[in-house]
Motif scaffolding. Structure first.
Motif, PDB file in Angstrom:
ATOM      1  N   ASP A  21       0.796  -1.214   0.037  1.00  0.00           N
ATOM      2  CA  ASP A  21       0.121   0.016   0.053  1.00  0.00           C
ATOM      3  C   ASP A  21       0.708   1.364   0.104  1.00  0.00           C
ATOM      4  OD1 ASP A  21      -2.249  -1.619  -0.049  1.00  0.00           O
ATOM      5  OD2 ASP A  21      -2.424  -1.589   2.275  1.00  0.00           O
ATOM      6  N   THR A  22       2.116   1.174   0.727  1.00  0.00           N
ATOM      7  CA  THR A  22       3.045   2.279   0.690  1.00  0.00           C
ATOM      8  C   THR A  22       3.483   2.452  -0.805  1.00  0.00           C
ATOM      9  OG1 THR A  22       3.572   1.735   2.938  1.00  0.00           O
ATOM     10  CG2 THR A  22       4.963   3.094   1.739  1.00  0.00           C
ATOM     11  N   GLN A  23       3.841   1.535  -1.448  1.00  0.00           N
ATOM     12  CA  GLN A  23       4.310   1.895  -2.572  1.00  0.00           C
ATOM     13  C   GLN A  23       3.192   2.478  -3.838  1.00  0.00           C
ATOM     14  OE1 GLN A  23       5.429  -2.307  -3.368  1.00  0.00           O
ATOM     15  NE2 GLN A  23       7.801  -1.592  -3.350  1.00  0.00           N
ATOM     16  N   ARG A  24       2.067   1.797  -3.486  1.00  0.00           N
ATOM     17  CA  ARG A  24       0.883   2.486  -4.427  1.00  0.00           C
ATOM     18  C   ARG A  24       0.624   3.795  -4.016  1.00  0.00           C
ATOM     19  NH1 ARG A  24      -1.582  -2.581  -3.128  1.00  0.00           N
ATOM     20  NH2 ARG A  24      -1.485  -3.997  -4.798  1.00  0.00           N
ATOM     21  N   ALA A  25       0.833   4.255  -2.758  1.00  0.00           N
ATOM     22  CA  ALA A  25       0.333   5.546  -2.479  1.00  0.00           C
ATOM     23  C   ALA A  25       1.437   6.497  -2.981  1.00  0.00           C
ATOM     24  CB  ALA A  25       0.513   5.697  -1.048  1.00  0.00           C
ATOM     25  N   ARG A  26       2.575   6.125  -3.315  1.00  0.00           N
ATOM     26  CA  ARG A  26       3.682   6.980  -3.598  1.00  0.00           C
ATOM     27  C   ARG A  26       3.114   7.313  -5.221  1.00  0.00           C
ATOM     28  NH1 ARG A  26       8.632   3.335  -2.225  1.00  0.00           N
ATOM     29  NH2 ARG A  26       8.461   3.500   0.072  1.00  0.00           N
ATOM     30  N   ALA A  27       2.615   6.546  -5.825  1.00  0.00           N
ATOM     31  CA  ALA A  27       2.275   6.766  -7.139  1.00  0.00           C
ATOM     32  C   ALA A  27       0.676   6.300  -7.629  1.00  0.00           C
ATOM     33  CB  ALA A  27       3.261   6.249  -8.285  1.00  0.00           C
ATOM     34  N   PRO A  28      -0.327   7.030  -6.977  1.00  0.00           N
ATOM     35  CA  PRO A  28      -1.598   6.292  -7.063  1.00  0.00           C
ATOM     36  C   PRO A  28      -2.100   6.395  -8.576  1.00  0.00           C
ATOM     37  CG  PRO A  28      -1.527   8.708  -5.709  1.00  0.00           C
ATOM     38  CD  PRO A  28       0.057   8.043  -6.170  1.00  0.00           C
ATOM     39  N   LEU A  29      -1.907   7.586  -9.157  1.00  0.00           N
ATOM     40  CA  LEU A  29      -2.503   7.644 -10.597  1.00  0.00           C
ATOM     41  C   LEU A  29      -1.619   6.782 -11.449  1.00  0.00           C
ATOM     42  CD1 LEU A  29      -2.997  11.439 -10.948  1.00  0.00           C
ATOM     43  CD2 LEU A  29      -4.170   9.607 -11.947  1.00  0.00           C
ATOM     44  N   LEU A  30      -0.383   6.432 -11.506  1.00  0.00           N
ATOM     45  CA  LEU A  30       0.228   5.622 -12.234  1.00  0.00           C
ATOM     46  C   LEU A  30       0.180   4.134 -12.148  1.00  0.00           C
ATOM     47  CD1 LEU A  30       3.976   7.314 -12.277  1.00  0.00           C
ATOM     48  CD2 LEU A  30       2.247   7.062 -14.313  1.00  0.00           C
ATOM     49  N   SER A  31      -0.288   3.938 -10.614  1.00  0.00           N
ATOM     50  CA  SER A  31      -0.313   2.433 -10.383  1.00  0.00           C
ATOM     51  C   SER A  31      -1.834   2.079 -10.853  1.00  0.00           C
ATOM     52  CB  SER A  31      -0.465   2.455  -8.774  1.00  0.00           C
ATOM     53  OG  SER A  31      -0.744   1.157  -8.439  1.00  0.00           O
ATOM     54  N   ARG A  32      -3.063   3.132 -10.718  1.00  0.00           N
ATOM     55  CA  ARG A  32      -4.119   2.940 -11.297  1.00  0.00           C
ATOM     56  C   ARG A  32      -4.085   2.565 -12.865  1.00  0.00           C
ATOM     57  NH1 ARG A  32      -6.503   7.274  -8.562  1.00  0.00           N
ATOM     58  NH2 ARG A  32      -6.104   6.612  -6.235  1.00  0.00           N
ATOM     59  N   GLY A  33      -3.275   3.606 -13.591  1.00  0.00           N
ATOM     60  CA  GLY A  33      -3.426   3.573 -14.774  1.00  0.00           C
ATOM     61  C   GLY A  33      -2.612   2.372 -15.375  1.00  0.00           C
ATOM     62  N   HIS A  34      -1.600   1.938 -14.373  1.00  0.00           N
ATOM     63  CA  HIS A  34      -0.961   0.429 -15.101  1.00  0.00           C
ATOM     64  C   HIS A  34      -1.861  -0.460 -14.944  1.00  0.00           C
ATOM     65  CE1 HIS A  34       1.871  -2.788 -14.329  1.00  0.00           C
ATOM     66  NE2 HIS A  34       2.243  -2.347 -15.288  1.00  0.00           N
ATOM     67  N   ARG A  35      -2.803  -0.704 -13.922  1.00  0.00           N
ATOM     68  CA  ARG A  35      -3.703  -1.740 -13.885  1.00  0.00           C
ATOM     69  C   ARG A  35      -4.729  -1.599 -14.950  1.00  0.00           C
ATOM     70  NH1 ARG A  35      -5.764  -0.563  -8.735  1.00  0.00           N
ATOM     71  NH2 ARG A  35      -4.225  -1.676  -7.911  1.00  0.00           N
ATOM     72  N   LEU A  36      -5.228  -0.323 -15.063  1.00  0.00           N
ATOM     73  CA  LEU A  36      -6.196  -0.336 -16.444  1.00  0.00           C
ATOM     74  C   LEU A  36      -5.617  -0.628 -17.792  1.00  0.00           C
ATOM     75  CD1 LEU A  36      -7.879   2.950 -15.313  1.00  0.00           C
ATOM     76  CD2 LEU A  36      -8.828   0.592 -15.234  1.00  0.00           C
ATOM     77  N   ILE A  37      -4.368  -0.415 -18.038  1.00  0.00           N
ATOM     78  CA  ILE A  37      -3.498  -0.386 -19.019  1.00  0.00           C
ATOM     79  C   ILE A  37      -3.407  -2.174 -19.134  1.00  0.00           C
ATOM     80  CG2 ILE A  37      -1.508  -0.489 -20.637  1.00  0.00           C
ATOM     81  CD1 ILE A  37      -1.381   2.689 -19.518  1.00  0.00           C
ATOM     82  N   SER A  38      -3.017  -2.728 -18.172  1.00  0.00           N
ATOM     83  CA  SER A  38      -2.773  -3.995 -18.042  1.00  0.00           C
ATOM     84  C   SER A  38      -4.133  -4.848 -18.347  1.00  0.00           C
ATOM     85  CB  SER A  38      -2.294  -4.619 -16.699  1.00  0.00           C
ATOM     86  OG  SER A  38      -1.127  -4.084 -16.604  1.00  0.00           O
ATOM     87  N   ILE A  39      -5.056  -4.389 -17.953  1.00  0.00           N
ATOM     88  CA  ILE A  39      -6.471  -5.097 -18.199  1.00  0.00           C
ATOM     89  C   ILE A  39      -6.809  -4.801 -19.517  1.00  0.00           C
ATOM     90  CG2 ILE A  39      -9.039  -4.891 -18.087  1.00  0.00           C
ATOM     91  CD1 ILE A  39      -8.425  -4.120 -15.168  1.00  0.00           C
ATOM     92  N   ALA A  40      -6.674  -3.651 -20.253  1.00  0.00           N
ATOM     93  CA  ALA A  40      -6.889  -3.198 -21.653  1.00  0.00           C
ATOM     94  C   ALA A  40      -5.968  -4.286 -22.310  1.00  0.00           C
ATOM     95  CB  ALA A  40      -6.749  -1.810 -21.931  1.00  0.00           C
ATOM     96  N   VAL A  41      -4.674  -4.305 -22.118  1.00  0.00           N
ATOM     97  CA  VAL A  41      -3.776  -5.140 -22.980  1.00  0.00           C
ATOM     98  C   VAL A  41      -4.108  -6.672 -23.094  1.00  0.00           C
ATOM     99  CG1 VAL A  41      -1.320  -6.058 -23.191  1.00  0.00           C
ATOM    100  CG2 VAL A  41      -1.642  -3.558 -22.818  1.00  0.00           C
ATOM    101  N   THR A  42      -4.618  -7.119 -21.884  1.00  0.00           N
ATOM    102  CA  THR A  42      -5.334  -8.530 -21.871  1.00  0.00           C
ATOM    103  C   THR A  42      -6.475  -8.742 -22.725  1.00  0.00           C
ATOM    104  OG1 THR A  42      -4.142  -8.686 -19.599  1.00  0.00           O
ATOM    105  CG2 THR A  42      -5.745 -10.237 -20.358  1.00  0.00           C
ATOM    106  N   VAL A  43      -7.256  -7.802 -22.688  1.00  0.00           N
ATOM    107  CA  VAL A  43      -8.578  -7.601 -23.486  1.00  0.00           C
ATOM    108  C   VAL A  43      -8.227  -7.619 -25.033  1.00  0.00           C
ATOM    109  CG1 VAL A  43     -10.686  -6.749 -23.895  1.00  0.00           C
ATOM    110  CG2 VAL A  43     -10.006  -7.134 -21.690  1.00  0.00           C
ATOM    111  N   VAL A  44      -7.431  -6.761 -25.448  1.00  0.00           N
ATOM    112  CA  VAL A  44      -7.097  -6.501 -26.827  1.00  0.00           C
ATOM    113  C   VAL A  44      -6.420  -7.763 -27.086  1.00  0.00           C
ATOM    114  CG1 VAL A  44      -5.573  -5.231 -28.251  1.00  0.00           C
ATOM    115  CG2 VAL A  44      -6.914  -4.087 -26.705  1.00  0.00           C
ATOM    116  N   GLY A  45      -5.431  -8.473 -26.502  1.00  0.00           N
ATOM    117  CA  GLY A  45      -4.784  -9.814 -27.041  1.00  0.00           C
ATOM    118  C   GLY A  45      -5.778 -10.749 -27.279  1.00  0.00           C
ATOM    119  N   VAL A  46      -6.577 -11.070 -26.236  1.00  0.00           N
ATOM    120  CA  VAL A  46      -7.508 -12.094 -26.494  1.00  0.00           C
ATOM    121  C   VAL A  46      -8.297 -11.773 -27.955  1.00  0.00           C
ATOM    122  CG1 VAL A  46      -9.724 -13.167 -25.496  1.00  0.00           C
ATOM    123  CG2 VAL A  46      -7.606 -12.882 -24.161  1.00  0.00           C
TER     124      VAL A  46
END
Length: 100
Positions: A21-46
């Protein structure tokens, strides 16, 4: 290329589970963005795998377009590492610990 997208997306999602949680708190926007991009990349791959399987390659630019998508995820991931103060992916540490 579709398989690479799915693997990259799933690795990004599994990596998100390893951050504290401490690491995520240092970069909350980038962390959420990375999670959303990871989901999108997986969906686009399939989706692209199904598309290629059913219809063939849609254009000669297809691999280039997919490469650009991976590039975006890599750039966001790199900025997230710097903001969190993480030298590399925690997945690498997890795999290394299991191999030793």
């Amino acid at each position: 290329m579709s398989v690479l997208y799915v693997v990259q997306g799933l690795l990004g999602l599994s990596e998100q589970r390893l951050y504290t949680d401490t690491q995520r708190a240092r970069a909350p926007l980038l962390s959420r963005g990375h999670r959303l991009i990871s989901i999108a990349v997986t969906v686009v791959g399939v989706a692209s795998a199904f598309w290629v399987r059913l219809s063939g390659l849609p254009t000669i630019w297809y691999p280039t377009i997919l490469s650009c998508g991976l590039f975006v995820q890599i750039v966001v991931q790199g900025r997230m590492y710097r903001a969190m103060g993480v030298p590399h992916s925690p997945v690498i540490d997890r795999v290394s610990a299991r191999l030793h």
